[in-house]
Design a protein around this motif. Sequence first.
Motif, mmCIF file in Angstrom:
data_model
loop_
_atom_site.group_PDB
_atom_site.id
_atom_site.type_symbol
_atom_site.label_atom_id
_atom_site.label_comp_id
_atom_site.label_asym_id
_atom_site.label_seq_id
_atom_site.Cartn_x
_atom_site.Cartn_y
_atom_site.Cartn_z
ATOM 1 N N LYS A 1 -11.614 -21.255 -116.100
ATOM 2 C CA LYS A 1 -13.128 -21.061 -116.101
ATOM 3 C C LYS A 1 -13.559 -21.848 -117.074
ATOM 4 O O LYS A 1 -13.085 -22.260 -118.505
ATOM 5 C CB LYS A 1 -13.381 -19.757 -116.587
ATOM 6 C CG LYS A 1 -13.308 -18.467 -115.419
ATOM 7 C CD LYS A 1 -14.431 -18.679 -114.697
ATOM 8 C CE LYS A 1 -13.966 -17.900 -113.317
ATOM 9 N NZ LYS A 1 -14.544 -18.367 -112.055
ATOM 10 N N CYS A 2 -14.434 -22.863 -116.742
ATOM 11 C CA CYS A 2 -15.527 -23.545 -117.377
ATOM 12 C C CYS A 2 -16.208 -22.972 -118.630
ATOM 13 O O CYS A 2 -16.893 -21.958 -118.155
ATOM 14 C CB CYS A 2 -16.300 -24.518 -116.744
ATOM 15 S SG CYS A 2 -17.423 -25.648 -117.779
ATOM 16 N N ASP B 1 -15.211 -23.349 -111.880
ATOM 17 C CA ASP B 1 -13.519 -23.637 -111.966
ATOM 18 C C ASP B 1 -13.263 -25.034 -112.591
ATOM 19 O O ASP B 1 -13.898 -25.844 -111.789
ATOM 20 C CB ASP B 1 -13.078 -23.211 -110.658
ATOM 21 C CG ASP B 1 -12.906 -22.040 -110.183
ATOM 22 O OD1 ASP B 1 -12.837 -20.948 -111.177
ATOM 23 O OD2 ASP B 1 -12.835 -21.535 -108.977
ATOM 24 N N ALA B 2 -12.574 -25.222 -113.580
ATOM 25 C CA ALA B 2 -12.134 -26.586 -114.039
ATOM 26 C C ALA B 2 -10.931 -26.828 -113.397
ATOM 27 O O ALA B 2 -9.926 -25.870 -113.655
ATOM 28 C CB ALA B 2 -12.267 -26.431 -115.524
ATOM 29 N N TRP C 1 -8.054 -30.210 -117.738
ATOM 30 C CA TRP C 1 -8.827 -29.697 -116.582
ATOM 31 C C TRP C 1 -10.366 -30.309 -116.841
ATOM 32 O O TRP C 1 -10.608 -30.549 -117.894
ATOM 33 C CB TRP C 1 -9.077 -28.243 -116.931
ATOM 34 C CG TRP C 1 -7.818 -27.508 -116.841
ATOM 35 C CD1 TRP C 1 -7.216 -26.621 -115.608
ATOM 36 C CD2 TRP C 1 -6.579 -27.222 -117.854
ATOM 37 N NE1 TRP C 1 -5.924 -26.158 -115.917
ATOM 38 C CE2 TRP C 1 -5.782 -26.367 -117.449
ATOM 39 C CE3 TRP C 1 -6.712 -27.483 -119.307
ATOM 40 C CZ2 TRP C 1 -4.574 -26.028 -117.783
ATOM 41 C CZ3 TRP C 1 -5.814 -27.173 -119.805
ATOM 42 C CH2 TRP C 1 -4.507 -26.350 -119.243
ATOM 43 N N CYS D 1 -14.024 -29.817 -115.128
ATOM 44 C CA CYS D 1 -14.928 -29.016 -114.230
ATOM 45 C C CYS D 1 -16.126 -29.969 -113.310
ATOM 46 O O CYS D 1 -16.519 -31.174 -113.965
ATOM 47 C CB CYS D 1 -15.830 -28.106 -115.239
ATOM 48 S SG CYS D 1 -17.032 -27.128 -114.412
#
Length: 108
Positions: free
Chosen positions: A13-14, A20-21, A36, A38
Amino acid sequence: MTKKKQIEDGPLKCPECDGDAEPMMINVSGLGIAGWRCSCGYEMLSPSELEKAYNFLQAQKRERVKISKRGNSYMITIPKAIADAIDIENLDMVEVYLKDRKTIMVEV
Ligand SMILES: [Zn+2]
């Protein structure tokens, strides 16, 4: 010398936008670090790769080293930060050449 990069599975989670990252390699000063990204542009680095990124950034700082002579050759030492960043223990040869009158290149 190639090292297998490990990207941790699954999106995160960003914290910026709650999107979603996705896992991917993040470019940190020319070094690919697992992390990751985003779609909003927010990037996170894998905790397991943070030390590697830190070592790499440390190795980019200029350091003064002494020149010593052995026989007809001259020697310089490679600072530990650089040795750690390039996994020097896995190397036994490098290429050395003069780029210009003030720059000696050492390629691994
Ligand atoms: Zn985001």
